[in-house]
Design an enzyme around this catalytic site. Structure first.
Site, PDB file in Angstrom:
ATOM      1  N   GLU A  51       0.839  -1.203   0.000  1.00 33.08           N
ATOM      2  CA  GLU A  51       0.000   0.000   0.000  1.00 33.08           C
ATOM      3  C   GLU A  51       0.872   1.250   0.000  1.00 33.08           C
ATOM      4  O   GLU A  51       2.086   1.196   0.159  1.00 33.08           O
ATOM      5  CB  GLU A  51      -0.882   0.024   1.255  1.00 33.08           C
ATOM      6  CG  GLU A  51      -2.361  -0.269   1.028  1.00 33.08           C
ATOM      7  CD  GLU A  51      -3.125   0.931   0.474  1.00 33.08           C
ATOM      8  OE1 GLU A  51      -2.483   1.904   0.018  1.00 33.08           O
ATOM      9  OE2 GLU A  51      -4.367   0.881   0.469  1.00 33.08           O
ATOM     10  N   ASN A  63      -9.729   5.462   3.422  1.00 34.42           N
ATOM     11  CA  ASN A  63      -8.698   5.168   2.431  1.00 34.42           C
ATOM     12  C   ASN A  63      -8.119   6.422   1.808  1.00 34.42           C
ATOM     13  O   ASN A  63      -7.894   7.404   2.495  1.00 34.42           O
ATOM     14  CB  ASN A  63      -9.253   4.175   1.396  1.00 34.42           C
ATOM     15  CG  ASN A  63      -8.334   2.981   1.229  1.00 34.42           C
ATOM     16  OD1 ASN A  63      -7.131   3.124   1.052  1.00 34.42           O
ATOM     17  ND2 ASN A  63      -8.892   1.793   1.317  1.00 34.42           N
ATOM     18  N   ASP A  66      -9.916   2.387  -3.450  1.00 33.33           N
ATOM     19  CA  ASP A  66      -8.887   2.198  -2.428  1.00 33.33           C
ATOM     20  C   ASP A  66      -8.045   3.473  -2.367  1.00 33.33           C
ATOM     21  O   ASP A  66      -8.577   4.542  -2.143  1.00 33.33           O
ATOM     22  CB  ASP A  66      -8.068   0.948  -2.769  1.00 33.33           C
ATOM     23  CG  ASP A  66      -7.358   0.338  -1.576  1.00 33.33           C
ATOM     24  OD1 ASP A  66      -6.600   1.058  -0.903  1.00 33.33           O
ATOM     25  OD2 ASP A  66      -7.541  -0.855  -1.308  1.00 33.33           O
TER      26      ASP A  66
END
Length: 269
Positions: free
Chosen positions: A14, A142, A191
C-alpha cells in the site's frame, strides 16, 4: 493500457510515495509492519512495528509514519523510530491510509479489521505533534489527496463505493463534503488515490485489477490494468514525475500514463 510488473511478495502492499528528498520510491507492507524502498531495482525492507498504514516525508528530512494505533517519526531510513502516544486501545482497529495537506499536517484514517462500518476516524497530526479527530463514523478510510491549488481534497471510503470531494482551507480543514464519483461494485472498490498535476484523480480499484483516472468533472478518462485483482494505491515518481507506480496486495507495477504528478506534500513537523 496495461502496467508492467516490477516486484511481488508483499502481504498487503500500500501507500507508495516518491519524494525528491529520498530520490526513490517507498511504500508499505501493512500486515508485515514494513517500509519498503526501491533502489536500482532492489527492494529493501525496514520493520517499524506490528502494522504500518501510511508514510510521508518530513520537511526537514526523515519520515512520518502512521503505525497501527498512532503516529511515529524517524530521522532517516533505518533510524530509531519515535513512537508517539497511541490514539486508541481497541485492537479491532488500525490505521490504513492518509496524506499531508497543503499546510504540512498529516491526516490518516482508521478502519476495523473485520471491515464493519461506523468506527473509523480520520485523524490529523499537526507539526507540533498534537492530534485531533476530524471525521467520525467512517467505514474503511482510504485514499486522500489534494488538488494542485490546495483548495479541494478527494477522499475514498472503500465501504461506501464512493470518492468524495471536500473544500479545504487551513482554519476549517476539510468541509463541504460532496460525492465525486460512485464506482459500481462490479468494477471494484475505491482504495488509494492520487491527484495529478492537471487535477485528474487516479483511483485504485480493489477487486478491479485496475486504476481509473477521473477528470475534475467526474468523467472516467483512462484505465490502467494490472495483473493483480487487488490494486491498492499509486504514486507519481521519477525525476519528472511522469512515471506511475501502482501497488497491489502482493506486488508493485509501473506505467507511463502520459501525464505528470504533483510533488508529494511533506509533514512539516
Amino acid at each position: 493500457m496495461r502496467a508492467e510488473q516490477l516486484a511481488r511478495g508483499t502481504r498487503l502492499g500500500e501507500g507508495p510515495v516518491w519524494s525528491a528528498a529520498w530520490g526513490e520510491l517507498r511504500w508499505v507492507d501493512i500486515l508485515a509492519g514494513d517500509l519498503l524502498r526501491l533502489d536500482d531495482d532492489a527492494i529493501e525492507h525496514w520493520h517499524v512495528g506490528p502494522r504500518v498504514g501510511a508514510i510521508r516525508p518530513r520537511a526537514n528530512g526523515g519520515v512520518a509514519i502512521a503505525l497501527e494505533r498512532g503516529f511515529a517519526l524517524a530521522d532517516g531510513w533505518g533510524s530509531a523510530v519515535d513512537v508517539l502516544p497511541e490514539l486508541w486501545t481497541d485492537p479491532a482497529l488500525r490505521f490504513n491510509d492518509g496524506g499531508c495537506d497543503p499546510d504540512g499536517r498529516f491526516w490518516c484514517g482508521s478502519m476495523r479489521y473485520d471491515e464493519v462500518a461506523g468506527d473509523g476516524v480520520l485523524y490529523r497530526m499537526a507539526p507540533d505533534r498534537s492530534v485531533t479527530r476530524e471525521l467520525d463514523g467512517l467505514g474503511l478510510s482510504n485514499g486522500l489527496d489534494w488538488t494542485p491549488d490546495g483548495g479541494t481534497a478527494y477522499y475514498a471510503d472503500t465501504l461506501t463505493g464512493r470518492v468524495d470531494r471536500f473544500a479545504y482551507d487551513r482554519d476549517r480543514g476539510l468541509h463541504d463534503r460532496r460525492e465525486f464519483v460512485s464506482i459500481p461494485g462490479e468494477l471494484g472498490h475505491p482504495d488509494g488515490l492520487v491527484v495529478d498535476a492537471e487535477g485528474g484523480v487516479w483511483v485504485a480499484l480493489w477487486g478491479g485489477a485496475a486504476v481509473h483516472r477521473y477528470g475534475p468533472d467526474g468523467e472516467l478518462e483512462s484505465v490502467i490494468e494490472i495483473d493483480d485483482a487487488e490494486a491498492t494505491s499509486m504514486a507519481f515518481g521519477g525525476v519528472d514525475l511522469d512515471q506511475l507506480f501502482i501497488t497491489s496486495k502482493s506486488g508493485l507495477f509501473h506505467s507511463e500514463p502520459g501525464v505528470h504528478g504533483q510533488s508529494v506534500r511533506a509533514f512539516a513537523g
